[in-house]
Scaffold this motif. Structure first.
Motif, PDB file in Angstrom:
ATOM      1  N   ARG A   1       0.819  -1.211   0.000  1.00 49.51           N
ATOM      2  CA  ARG A   1       0.000   0.000   0.000  1.00 49.51           C
ATOM      3  C   ARG A   1       0.858   1.268   0.000  1.00 49.51           C
ATOM      4  O   ARG A   1       0.465   2.296  -0.559  1.00 49.51           O
ATOM      5  N   GLN A   2       2.038   1.205   0.618  1.00 48.59           N
ATOM      6  CA  GLN A   2       2.930   2.369   0.607  1.00 48.59           C
ATOM      7  C   GLN A   2       3.354   2.735  -0.810  1.00 48.59           C
ATOM      8  O   GLN A   2       3.685   3.885  -1.091  1.00 48.59           O
ATOM      9  N   PHE A   3       3.345   1.739  -1.697  1.00 51.54           N
ATOM     10  CA  PHE A   3       3.765   1.959  -3.080  1.00 51.54           C
ATOM     11  C   PHE A   3       2.570   2.073  -4.028  1.00 51.54           C
ATOM     12  O   PHE A   3       2.742   2.057  -5.244  1.00 51.54           O
ATOM     13  N   GLY A   4       1.381   2.164  -3.463  1.00 50.55           N
ATOM     14  CA  GLY A   4       0.186   2.296  -4.299  1.00 50.55           C
ATOM     15  C   GLY A   4      -0.205   1.013  -4.991  1.00 50.55           C
ATOM     16  O   GLY A   4      -0.788   1.045  -6.078  1.00 50.55           O
ATOM     17  N   ILE A   5       0.099  -0.139  -4.374  1.00 55.05           N
ATOM     18  CA  ILE A   5      -0.209  -1.435  -4.971  1.00 55.05           C
ATOM     19  C   ILE A   5      -1.302  -2.130  -4.164  1.00 55.05           C
ATOM     20  O   ILE A   5      -1.203  -2.272  -2.942  1.00 55.05           O
ATOM     21  N   VAL A   6      -2.333  -2.579  -4.882  1.00 52.84           N
ATOM     22  CA  VAL A   6      -3.429  -3.343  -4.301  1.00 52.84           C
ATOM     23  C   VAL A   6      -3.074  -4.824  -4.393  1.00 52.84           C
ATOM     24  O   VAL A   6      -2.627  -5.301  -5.434  1.00 52.84           O
ATOM     25  N   VAL A   7      -3.280  -5.564  -3.295  1.00 49.39           N
ATOM     26  CA  VAL A   7      -3.055  -7.012  -3.294  1.00 49.39           C
ATOM     27  C   VAL A   7      -4.396  -7.720  -3.463  1.00 49.39           C
ATOM     28  O   VAL A   7      -5.357  -7.429  -2.745  1.00 49.39           O
ATOM     29  N   ILE A   8      -4.451  -8.640  -4.446  1.00 51.27           N
ATOM     30  CA  ILE A   8      -5.636  -9.481  -4.642  1.00 51.27           C
ATOM     31  C   ILE A   8      -5.231 -10.916  -4.322  1.00 51.27           C
ATOM     32  O   ILE A   8      -4.550 -11.570  -5.115  1.00 51.27           O
ATOM     33  N   PRO A   9      -5.610 -11.436  -3.137  1.00 51.27           N
ATOM     34  CA  PRO A   9      -5.262 -12.818  -2.792  1.00 51.27           C
ATOM     35  C   PRO A   9      -6.227 -13.796  -3.460  1.00 51.27           C
ATOM     36  O   PRO A   9      -7.424 -13.519  -3.597  1.00 51.27           O
ATOM     37  N   GLU A  10      -5.686 -14.954  -3.870  1.00 51.05           N
ATOM     38  CA  GLU A  10      -6.523 -15.966  -4.516  1.00 51.05           C
ATOM     39  C   GLU A  10      -6.436 -17.299  -3.782  1.00 51.05           C
ATOM     40  O   GLU A  10      -5.343 -17.825  -3.544  1.00 51.05           O
ATOM     41  N   ILE A  11      -7.597 -17.844  -3.449  1.00 45.91           N
ATOM     42  CA  ILE A  11      -7.749 -19.228  -3.014  1.00 45.91           C
ATOM     43  C   ILE A  11      -8.472 -19.940  -4.152  1.00 45.91           C
ATOM     44  O   ILE A  11      -9.634 -19.621  -4.444  1.00 45.91           O
ATOM     45  N   ASP A  12      -7.809 -20.884  -4.819  1.00 44.54           N
ATOM     46  CA  ASP A  12      -8.383 -21.512  -6.014  1.00 44.54           C
ATOM     47  C   ASP A  12      -9.447 -22.532  -5.597  1.00 44.54           C
ATOM     48  O   ASP A  12      -9.150 -23.521  -4.933  1.00 44.54           O
ATOM     49  N   ILE A  13     -10.702 -22.258  -5.993  1.00 47.07           N
ATOM     50  CA  ILE A  13     -11.859 -23.062  -5.582  1.00 47.07           C
ATOM     51  C   ILE A  13     -12.720 -23.352  -6.814  1.00 47.07           C
ATOM     52  O   ILE A  13     -13.032 -22.416  -7.556  1.00 47.07           O
ATOM     53  N   PRO A  14     -13.162 -24.568  -7.044  1.00 47.92           N
ATOM     54  CA  PRO A  14     -12.775 -25.810  -6.366  1.00 47.92           C
ATOM     55  C   PRO A  14     -11.689 -26.576  -7.109  1.00 47.92           C
ATOM     56  O   PRO A  14     -11.371 -27.702  -6.749  1.00 47.92           O
ATOM     57  N   GLY A  15     -11.121 -25.977  -8.175  1.00 45.21           N
ATOM     58  CA  GLY A  15     -10.102 -26.676  -8.948  1.00 45.21           C
ATOM     59  C   GLY A  15      -8.722 -26.524  -8.357  1.00 45.21           C
ATOM     60  O   GLY A  15      -8.502 -25.755  -7.423  1.00 45.21           O
ATOM     61  N   HIS A  16      -7.758 -27.253  -8.940  1.00 47.90           N
ATOM     62  CA  HIS A  16      -6.358 -27.179  -8.506  1.00 47.90           C
ATOM     63  C   HIS A  16      -6.259 -27.329  -6.985  1.00 47.90           C
ATOM     64  O   HIS A  16      -5.542 -26.587  -6.318  1.00 47.90           O
ATOM     65  N   SER A  17      -6.992 -28.279  -6.448  1.00 52.95           N
ATOM     66  CA  SER A  17      -7.137 -28.353  -4.987  1.00 52.95           C
ATOM     67  C   SER A  17      -6.723 -29.704  -4.411  1.00 52.95           C
ATOM     68  O   SER A  17      -7.237 -30.130  -3.373  1.00 52.95           O
TER      69      SER A  17
END
Length: 669
Positions: free
Chosen positions: A266-282
């Motif tokens: 956030r200090q660098f103006g970057i948004v983080v989008i976390p991904e939990i892969d559902i229901p594939g690749h699981s």
């Protein structure tokens, strides 16, 4: 000549059009011969001025509007200044302190930040979770003024100041300039697949810090895969147990580390989008929990997982649910989890093509040409933007030249783009991930196009344009400065020229990599029509060396995707088609491949198969003209999934860090 004359006329009206040294030099060269001695002398002075103060031509991405105050005195750093900033931008404060400035309460040297209602002439549109990034930066001898609509705009101005101060060997300074700038597309990101290949937090922070200088504003963090689950779930510690992982066992991210990284971004103006892969690749989920995601038990576990994920990423506007490449056996799973994420105060992202109902998502990430943009929703264009399939040169050029969603600028339905790295292959180190995937060049090329926008024709990267040569000049400047410690193989290629003879016709091409026919031929133009078995292309160029010298050379005839389990050629063969190459009549023999004749599966690290993973060839150039000649037969290659009828060749220094400044001139016969 008329084109240069028109350019110079426009330049007097709009100085910001003068984007690069090459353009300025073209103007000077033309008008030098059209004016008297006194004006010639003035042009020469101007020429030396722009070379001595060549920071604006290196700004990357190119700002939308630039006015250089020729003759205006620079704002010197390394002195006392007053910083007035109602947004309290940490990056701006750090910039001045890191450049030797002492922040004081009284001084004639001032930096003033002001939030305004709008930036005149700037473009913007709505995208939830993303602020207006427009800014206006005015630099004079003792005053820097920054105007922005939001605190994020101030961060973007600070990133421009970072570049304007870059590269000075003596006392640093900022050129007298006025810049008005904004992005054509609001979302410009990169993705790491840390489910397959764990990347330590410090390396992720390094990527965020360095890429933010180029106005990248999104980090898509793919946290779970078949190989491993990397996000700590305190309610279910078995998910991150070493025995549940098949790669980089025991390596995962704690919730505290996730919070810390998001705050850092956030200090660098970057948004983080976390991904939990559902229901594939699981598969990792099934190993850990003993049941599938698509069960009542699985649904309950995933609700807990997502609740903890939201707590670990308190500022993330979106949660990515994956939802691709899987057969749905529990129809209510994704709708239930979508509603659950929204109840937690966040929005939902899914892939497209997808097993999810993409029209019910809040943000759609289009990953292949089989997936189409969804109307009424913002979309991210990731088509042809998987760096794990890229070569080091031609695909980087395509990434810069290809317009996002074939549009000149974004809209509420066209959010932007993300460059993705999928590490299906285990690679020996983070440096190998960066090097073999052309990580920095690919991400920055993609983000440059997203910021600059513009309507381009379908990219034919076998004929590199002046616009790309300009991007390349800017990128290589930063490779030598802020990115100098990073494993970047990319070198200058826009000056290379080739002649190709095929079926009685003669073709010309430019660049270090030329695709005679591209794997993605429906979307990326190759030089030749698709060959048939037995067809052969004959490639040649001449290279002038001012002296006899030992040089390096980057050579490749098949770029191996980091996602495919392909077979390596036998000793003495460059590829399975029978390609051959000669320098001054002496054949250059292929390396003694470490995995010769073997199929390299996903759990076997790629060794020397890709050019980026091996040292340059050491070759001898004669003084004067040297001839490079290649023979490239066409053949189907059943042992290679992505059939790349291509070649790569460029002379470099012995370490492969830079291309030699040599003249490439195809033969005339």
């Amino acid at each position: 000549m008329n084109e240069n004359a028109n350019y110079f006329r426009d330049l007097k009206k709009k100085p910001y059009l003068c984007r690069a040294n090459s353009e300025k030099m073209a103007c000077i060269a033309y008008f030098y011969n059209k004016v008297g001695p006194r004006v010639q002398f003035g042009l020469l002075l101007w020429f030396f001025y722009i070379l001595a103060n060549a920071r604006v031509p290196h700004l990357l991405p190119q700002p939308q509007q630039i006015f250089e105050k020729n003759g205006g005195k620079m704002f010197l750093l390394e002195r006392k200044i007053v910083l007035i900033d109602p947004t309290d931008c940490q990056l701006l404060r750090d910039f001045f302190e890191e450049n030797g400035c002492e922040l004081v309460e009284k001084s004639k040297n001032r930096v003033e930040v002001r939030l305004v209602e709008a930036i005149a002439g700037a473009f913007d549109y709505r995208l939830d979770g993303y602020e207006n990034e427009a800014y206006r930066l005015d630099v004079a001898e003792n005053l820097i003024q920054i105007e922005a609509v939001t605190p994020t705009g101030v961060i973007r101005a600070a990133q421009t100041l970072q570049q304007l101060a870059e590269g000075y060997k003596s006392r640093s300074a900022i050129e007298a300039v006025t810049i008005t700038d904004w992005p054509a597309f609001k979302l410009r990101g990169f993705m790491h697949d840390c489910g397959r290949s764990f990347i330590p937090i410090d390396d992720l922070k390094r990527h965020i810090r360095l890429l933010s200088r180029f106005k990248i504003n999104t980090f898509h963090w793919h946290l779970t895969e078949n190989q491993a689950w990397r996000f700590e779930v305190k309610s279910y510690p078995q998910l991150t147990a070493a025995k549940s992982m098949t790669r980089h066992a025991g390596q995962f991210y704690t919730q505290e580390e996730c919070r810390d990284l998001e705050a850092y971004a956030r200090q660098f103006g970057i948004v983080v989008i976390p991904e939990i892969d559902i229901p594939g690749h699981s598969a990792a989920f099934r190993r850990a929990m003993g049941h599938d995601m698509q069960t009542r038990q699985g649904l309950n576990v995933l609700k807990t997982v997502l609740a903890e994920l939201v707590e670990a990423f308190p500022q993330a506007p979106y949660i990515h649910l994956g939802a691709d490449e899987v057969k749905i056996t529990m129809p209510e799973l994704l709708p239930t989890l979508t509603a659950w994420v929204r109840s937690l105060g966040r929005k939902v992202v899914v892939w497209n093509p997808s097993a999810a109902d993409v029209e019910k998502a809040d943000l759609v990430q289009v990953w292949s040409r089989a997936g189409q943009m969804v109307s009424g929703r913002p979309n991210i264009d990731c088509r042809l933007n998987y760096l794990n399939h890229f070569d080091l040169f031609s695909d980087v050029a395509a990434n810069y030249l290809r317009p996002i969603f074939d549009a000149p600028q974004g809209s509420e339905e066209m959010a932007g783009t993300i460059a993705c790295v999928w590490n299906d292959h285990v690679l020996p180190s983070v440096a190998d991930i960066e090097r073999q995937n052309s990580f920095y060049a690919g991400v920055i090329a993609s983000a440059s196009r997203a910021w600059q926008g513009g309507k381009l024709s379908t990219p034919n990267t076998q004929h590199l344009t002046p616009d790309f040569a300009d991007w390349e000049e800017r990128f290589l400047f930063h490779k030598a400065h802020s990115l100098q410690n990073e494993p970047i193989v990319y070198v200058k290629q826009s000056h290379l020229r080739w002649k190709i003879r095929f079926k009685g016709k003669t073709y010309e091409a430019s660049g270090a990599t030329v695709y005679l026919n591209h794997t993605w031929r429906q979307h990326v133009a190759g030089l030749l029509p698709l060959g048939q078995s037995g067809d052969t292309a004959f490639v040649s160029t001449r290279v002038y060396s001012p002296e006899e010298q030992k040089v390096g050379a980057l050579i490749e005839f098949q770029n191996y995707s980091r996602s495919d389990a392909d077979t390596v050629p036998d000793y003495g063969r460059w590829d399975f088609r029978g390609s051959r190459i000669w320098l001054n009549g002496v054949e250059i023999i292929a390396p003694l491949w470490r995995h010769h004749g073997q199929r390299v599966d996903h759990e076997t690290p790629l060794a020397d198969e890709n050019m980026a993973a091996r040292k340059p060839f050491v070759l001898h150039l004669d003084k004067g003209w040297n001839t490079v000649r290649m023979v490239l037969p066409y053949a189907e290659t059943p042992k290679i999934r992505l059939n790349k009828w291509m070649f790569t060749f460029v002379f470099t220094d012995l370490e492969g860090r830079r291309a030699l400044d040599l003249d490439y001139e195809p033969p005339t016969d």
